[in-house]
Design a protein around this motif. Sequence first.
Motif, PDB file in Angstrom:
ATOM      1  N   GLU A 198      76.121  59.225  58.086  1.00  0.00           N
ATOM      2  CA  GLU A 198      75.804  57.956  59.243  1.00  0.00           C
ATOM      3  C   GLU A 198      76.033  56.554  58.713  1.00  0.00           C
ATOM      4  O   GLU A 198      76.039  56.372  57.715  1.00  0.00           O
ATOM      5  N   LEU A 199      75.629  55.927  59.893  1.00  0.00           N
ATOM      6  CA  LEU A 199      75.708  54.776  59.392  1.00  0.00           C
ATOM      7  C   LEU A 199      74.250  54.164  60.011  1.00  0.00           C
ATOM      8  O   LEU A 199      73.930  54.205  61.164  1.00  0.00           O
ATOM      9  N   CYS A 200      73.724  53.063  58.680  1.00  0.00           N
ATOM     10  CA  CYS A 200      71.772  52.685  59.146  1.00  0.00           C
ATOM     11  C   CYS A 200      72.793  50.834  58.765  1.00  0.00           C
ATOM     12  O   CYS A 200      72.977  51.066  57.933  1.00  0.00           O
ATOM     13  N   PHE A 201      72.329  50.491  60.184  1.00  0.00           N
ATOM     14  CA  PHE A 201      72.850  48.865  59.791  1.00  0.00           C
ATOM     15  C   PHE A 201      70.930  48.610  60.964  1.00  0.00           C
ATOM     16  O   PHE A 201      70.055  49.264  61.403  1.00  0.00           O
ATOM     17  N   THR A 202      71.226  46.762  60.712  1.00  0.00           N
ATOM     18  CA  THR A 202      70.268  45.949  60.933  1.00  0.00           C
ATOM     19  C   THR A 202      70.726  45.058  62.149  1.00  0.00           C
ATOM     20  O   THR A 202      71.922  44.986  62.227  1.00  0.00           O
ATOM     21  N   VAL A 203      70.269  44.616  63.044  1.00  0.00           N
ATOM     22  CA  VAL A 203      70.894  43.848  64.067  1.00  0.00           C
ATOM     23  C   VAL A 203      69.081  42.897  64.900  1.00  0.00           C
ATOM     24  O   VAL A 203      67.736  43.540  64.428  1.00  0.00           O
TER      25      VAL A 203
END
Length: 322
Positions: free
Chosen positions: A265-270
């Motif tokens: 899965e993709l773990c990302f910050t916004v």
Amino acid sequence: MEFDLIELIRRHCAQPRDDVRIGIGDDAAVLAPPPGQELAVAIDTLVEGVHFPRGTAPADVGWKALAVNLSDLAAMGASPAWALLALTLPTADADFVEGFVEGFVRLARPLRLALVGGDTTRGPLAISVAVHGFVPPGQALVRAGARVGDAVLITGTLGDAAAGLHALQHPVREDDGRAGLRDFLIERLNRPTPRLAVGTALRGQATACVDVSDGLLADLGHICTASGVAAEIEAALLPRSSALLELHDETSALHFALSGGDDYELCFTVPAGRVAEVQAGLARLGCGATKIGRIVEGDGVRVRGADGAWLAAGRPGWEHFA
Ligand code: ADP
Ligand code: MG
């Protein structure tokens, strides 16, 4: 090595692309990158008994060998175009190669990804795939951009692949009516979905991004280290599949979700104010993303339990030497 095997691979992987000037069959592939794009490249190796269990179906190995690499391109926000395949086989086993290529092509074809070359040698079963993709200049998603105040999000669900491996390693003798749940988890282990559409949609949106191959704690830890920040995760927010929750108690389901590898899965910050908008955009692509925590000052990843108390640092996720 065996000409027949290479010919078999070439036949099954035919994928016409204008930008492949010379593909399989010469001493090197000659490729024409689109003008004005940057090239993103990645390579990953799967070794039997280390990265996939002995006895995994060849088609699953073929899918996974490509999927783990495409996941790296997804994490960079790149669109895949070309691949190289280095196969090390104990014997010139055409059945294995046929199955392998079937799984590989099932993933490659809809993406119009061309296999442009490789190498075939004899030795203990191991597969290296190198992938090449394009990204507009300066728009690659990196690990280093997370800022204090950003929200941390994750696509899909966490812990399924590790629970699938657990299911393979602890076979159930009698039919307990839950074989379907275990099959779902094993499928998540063997056929991970690279989140390519999410990666490209996050260009210009995410401040940092990583794919979860070694476990959430380990991989989010990479974002924190690269960005010079810390992350706080809420255990109660971690998205987990009903299969995982039905087969495991809360303690082990949480362990799988935090430390289990292979979910891709993709773990990302916004930025915190953009969460709803980004989630809505990804939902339109058919991929849910859940907010699981936030970026704070400091270093490392902390996890708050459902009762509000910090959890003791668990075992880290898988760390590979290579
Ligand atoms: P060389 O000895 O010049 O490296 P090879 O006999 O290894 O050539 O390979 C012949 C051609 O087949 C090359 O174009 C190479 O890229 C391709 N090839 C070899 N093995 C694979 C493979 N496993 N997958 C895709 N292409 C391959
Ligand atoms: Mg060669």
